[in-house]
Design a protein around this motif. Structure first.
Motif, PDB file in Angstrom:
ATOM      1  N   VAL A 389       0.834  -1.202   0.000  1.00  0.00           N
ATOM      2  CA  VAL A 389       0.000   0.000   0.000  1.00  0.00           C
ATOM      3  C   VAL A 389       0.870   1.255   0.000  1.00  0.00           C
ATOM      4  O   VAL A 389       0.588   2.228  -0.709  1.00  0.00           O
ATOM      5  CB  VAL A 389      -0.967  -0.009   1.203  1.00  0.00           C
ATOM      6  CG1 VAL A 389      -1.701   1.330   1.314  1.00  0.00           C
ATOM      7  CG2 VAL A 389      -1.975  -1.153   1.067  1.00  0.00           C
ATOM      8  N   HIS A 392       2.218   1.776  -3.426  1.00  0.00           N
ATOM      9  CA  HIS A 392       1.166   2.183  -4.369  1.00  0.00           C
ATOM     10  C   HIS A 392       0.822   3.666  -4.229  1.00  0.00           C
ATOM     11  O   HIS A 392       0.666   4.369  -5.237  1.00  0.00           O
ATOM     12  CB  HIS A 392      -0.085   1.332  -4.150  1.00  0.00           C
ATOM     13  CG  HIS A 392      -1.207   1.646  -5.085  1.00  0.00           C
ATOM     14  ND1 HIS A 392      -1.278   1.144  -6.363  1.00  0.00           N
ATOM     15  CD2 HIS A 392      -2.302   2.449  -4.930  1.00  0.00           C
ATOM     16  CE1 HIS A 392      -2.369   1.607  -6.964  1.00  0.00           C
ATOM     17  NE2 HIS A 392      -3.010   2.395  -6.115  1.00  0.00           N
ATOM     18  N   PRO A 412      -4.272   6.120   2.848  1.00  0.00           N
ATOM     19  CA  PRO A 412      -3.549   4.867   2.599  1.00  0.00           C
ATOM     20  C   PRO A 412      -3.497   3.976   3.835  1.00  0.00           C
ATOM     21  O   PRO A 412      -3.590   2.745   3.721  1.00  0.00           O
ATOM     22  CB  PRO A 412      -2.151   5.340   2.205  1.00  0.00           C
ATOM     23  CG  PRO A 412      -2.359   6.699   1.635  1.00  0.00           C
ATOM     24  CD  PRO A 412      -3.457   7.292   2.452  1.00  0.00           C
ATOM     25  N   VAL A 415      -6.726   2.228   4.042  1.00  0.00           N
ATOM     26  CA  VAL A 415      -6.776   1.170   3.024  1.00  0.00           C
ATOM     27  C   VAL A 415      -6.000  -0.055   3.496  1.00  0.00           C
ATOM     28  O   VAL A 415      -6.448  -1.199   3.346  1.00  0.00           O
ATOM     29  CB  VAL A 415      -6.204   1.685   1.675  1.00  0.00           C
ATOM     30  CG1 VAL A 415      -5.987   0.517   0.708  1.00  0.00           C
ATOM     31  CG2 VAL A 415      -7.131   2.718   1.060  1.00  0.00           C
ATOM     32  N   ALA A 416      -4.840   0.157   4.088  1.00  0.00           N
ATOM     33  CA  ALA A 416      -4.032  -0.962   4.583  1.00  0.00           C
ATOM     34  C   ALA A 416      -4.745  -1.704   5.708  1.00  0.00           C
ATOM     35  O   ALA A 416      -4.691  -2.941   5.793  1.00  0.00           O
ATOM     36  CB  ALA A 416      -2.672  -0.448   5.053  1.00  0.00           C
ATOM     37  N   ILE A 464      -7.993  -0.395  -4.925  1.00  0.00           N
ATOM     38  CA  ILE A 464      -8.064  -1.495  -3.961  1.00  0.00           C
ATOM     39  C   ILE A 464      -8.123  -2.840  -4.691  1.00  0.00           C
ATOM     40  O   ILE A 464      -7.499  -3.825  -4.267  1.00  0.00           O
ATOM     41  CB  ILE A 464      -9.267  -1.313  -3.025  1.00  0.00           C
ATOM     42  CG1 ILE A 464      -9.017  -0.095  -2.121  1.00  0.00           C
ATOM     43  CG2 ILE A 464      -9.514  -2.558  -2.200  1.00  0.00           C
ATOM     44  CD1 ILE A 464     -10.173   0.267  -1.230  1.00  0.00           C
ATOM     45  N   LEU A 467      -4.609  -3.610  -5.722  1.00  0.00           N
ATOM     46  CA  LEU A 467      -3.807  -4.034  -4.583  1.00  0.00           C
ATOM     47  C   LEU A 467      -4.132  -5.477  -4.176  1.00  0.00           C
ATOM     48  O   LEU A 467      -3.236  -6.265  -3.835  1.00  0.00           O
ATOM     49  CB  LEU A 467      -4.028  -3.082  -3.409  1.00  0.00           C
ATOM     50  CG  LEU A 467      -3.339  -1.725  -3.533  1.00  0.00           C
ATOM     51  CD1 LEU A 467      -3.930  -0.735  -2.530  1.00  0.00           C
ATOM     52  CD2 LEU A 467      -1.833  -1.868  -3.289  1.00  0.00           C
TER      53      LEU A 467
END
Length: 473
Positions: A389, A392, A412, A415-416, A464, A467
């Motif tokens: 992440v 990215h 971020p 998101v992680a 996402i 990822l």
């Protein structure tokens, strides 16, 4: 004790008094009662009587599609067999087929699972009887149904060239790859395409294990000349899973001379294995050298894109199965071991959906494929997620555990956390601790926030998905 002639006459009389149609009507009533209305209506109701071979006592039951035929054979085959033999003893065996397989009236015996162009030639050469050496190719395994991607492109191209070209610059073709990647599919496709282009050609197809068994039998019966002639006179020889002759010295000796004869005569040879020639243990060096003379083509594990294409191709062959895009993507991400396992998972999902009447969504798939998904799960760590992440979104990995709350860092990090919840078995408190000692409520907030944003922000949703593919692939 009844004589054989009298017993036959009794069976014939019974057949007259209890014809197939009447027996089938009663069997259907019994099946609906015993299996339940839902299972019967979903799977057995579409079944129709096919042809009946009175001499062999074999009755065909035709299903609308190959998928349904396979499912009924697997789940109701024994029940149908018992029902028929109990109801009408002249029926000794029941064969469940797809409607497209139903034979058409012909003075010749049509060879099962043999391409149409080759059926007449094979039947004629056998005088109207089946040639026991004729290959039984699976009609589903054709070039048209083989989905090509980067992982198998070289093998697929080489296979088509060898099957269709008038002359080839390589011989033999050696295809290797792990279980369930499509080696056997290509082998059958080569055989069928070659026969269609060369109807009078002689094709021999067998596993290396069968090669060994038949060679030993020929030695025992003093018929090695017949064995050699049958294989070495083939215009196309297909040998599957050559690794099984490892350590069998006498079999390898015969195999080597067969290879030499085929190649020297300008005939075509295709061999498959689960390993490259240099990795085959227990195989004579001169055989490995011969194998390497031709074209060695590997089939690598299917990547995400190929798995996605395969699922979509298989869904086209499953009429009436509605599978949302997010489920297709979920399966492509999560089932990575083999294509065979992926196809089996699709069949299982379709069958359970039809039997239960439930819509196909991700929770349903997770329930139906729980064991399969566990077997395919790659252990992804929170640390891997944080690294991926951070790269990215182009931030330092240290920011994942920092106290900074600016949006370009916080998003971020959320998101992680979200991916950690989705892709790892870690508990919420454990995830929180790995993000700088944060509370589990912070993780809950991050998960809900990302779920909400994914629904509204297409760009974030795409990030996402990318990822997830990178982490799982």
């Amino acid at each position: 004790m009844q004589g054989e002639g009298e017993a036959v006459r009794n069976l014939e009389e019974e057949a007259k008094t209890r014809p197939l149609d009447a027996a089938w009507d009663q069997i259907r009533v019994n099946l609906r009662r015993d299996c339940g209305a839902r299972a019967f209506d979903g799977w057995l109701k579409p079944a129709e009587l096919g042809s009946f071979d009175a001499d062999a006592g074999e009755l065909e039951i035709a299903m609308p599609s190959q998928f349904m035929a396979d499912w009924v054979k697997s789940h109701f085959g024994d029940r149908l067999q018992l029902a028929w033999t109990s109801m009408l003893p002249i029926v000794k065996s029941v064969k469940i087929i797809a409607s497209a397989e139903a034979p058409k009236p012909s003075p010749l015996l049509v060879l099962e699972d043999t391409p149409p162009a080759a059926q007449a030639a094979n039947a004629a050469s056998a005088g109207g009887k089946r040639d026991p050496s004729a290959p039984n190719f699976d009609l589903r395994y054709r070039f048209e149904t083989f989905v090509v991607g980067k992982a198998n492109e070289v093998a697929a191209t080489a296979a088509q060239t060898l099957a269709n070209a008038e002359r080839v610059s390589f011989n033999p073709l050696f295809i290797h790859g792990g279980t369930g990647r499509g080696k056997t599919h290509l082998l059958h496709a080569i055989g069928q395409a070659f026969l269609e282009a060369n109807p009078s050609a002689k094709v021999v197809s067998m596993s290396a294990e069968k090669f060994m068994v038949e060679f030993v039998r020929a030695l025992r019966e003093n018929d090695t000349i017949g064995f050699k002639h049958r294989l070495r006179s083939a215009d196309l020889l297909l040998i599957d899973d050559v690794q099984f002759i490892a350590g069998k010295d006498s079999t390898q000796e015969e195999f080597f001379h067969t290879m030499n004869e085929i190649i020297t005569a300008g005939r075509r040879l295709v061999i498959t294995s689960d390993r490259a020639p240099q990795d085959l243990d227990g195989i004579a060096p001169r055989i490995l050298s011969r194998l390497s003379w031709g074209l060695v083509a590997d089939i690598n594990p299917a990547d995400y894109e190929l798995r996605l294409n395969i699922i979509n191709a298989k869904l086209d062959a499953l009429p009436g199965v509605e599978m949302p895009e997010d489920v297709v993507e979920f399966l492509a991400r999560r089932i990575t071991n083999s294509i065979r396992e992926l196809e089996g998972a699709l069949n299982r999902i379709a069958a359970y959906a039809m039997m239960t009447g439930r819509d196909i969504d991700v929770p349903f798939v997770e329930e139906v494929l729980a064991n399969v998904l566990r077997a395919n799960q790659r252990r992804i760590s929170v640390d891997e997620i944080q690294t991926q992440v951070a790269e990215h979104f182009r931030i330092r990995k240290a920011e994942m555990t920092s106290a900074r709350r600016s949006r370009d860092i916080a998003r971020p990090r959320q998101v992680a956390m979200y991916l950690s919840k989705q892709l790892t078995p870690k508990s919420l408190p454990d995830i929180g601790r790995r993000f700088g000692g944060r509370d589990h409520t912070t993780v809950i907030h991050a998960v809900k926030q990302i779920e909400r944003l994914r629904a509204a922000d297409a760009e974030l949703d795409a990030d996402i998905r990318l990822l997830q593919r990178q982490l799982e692939g």
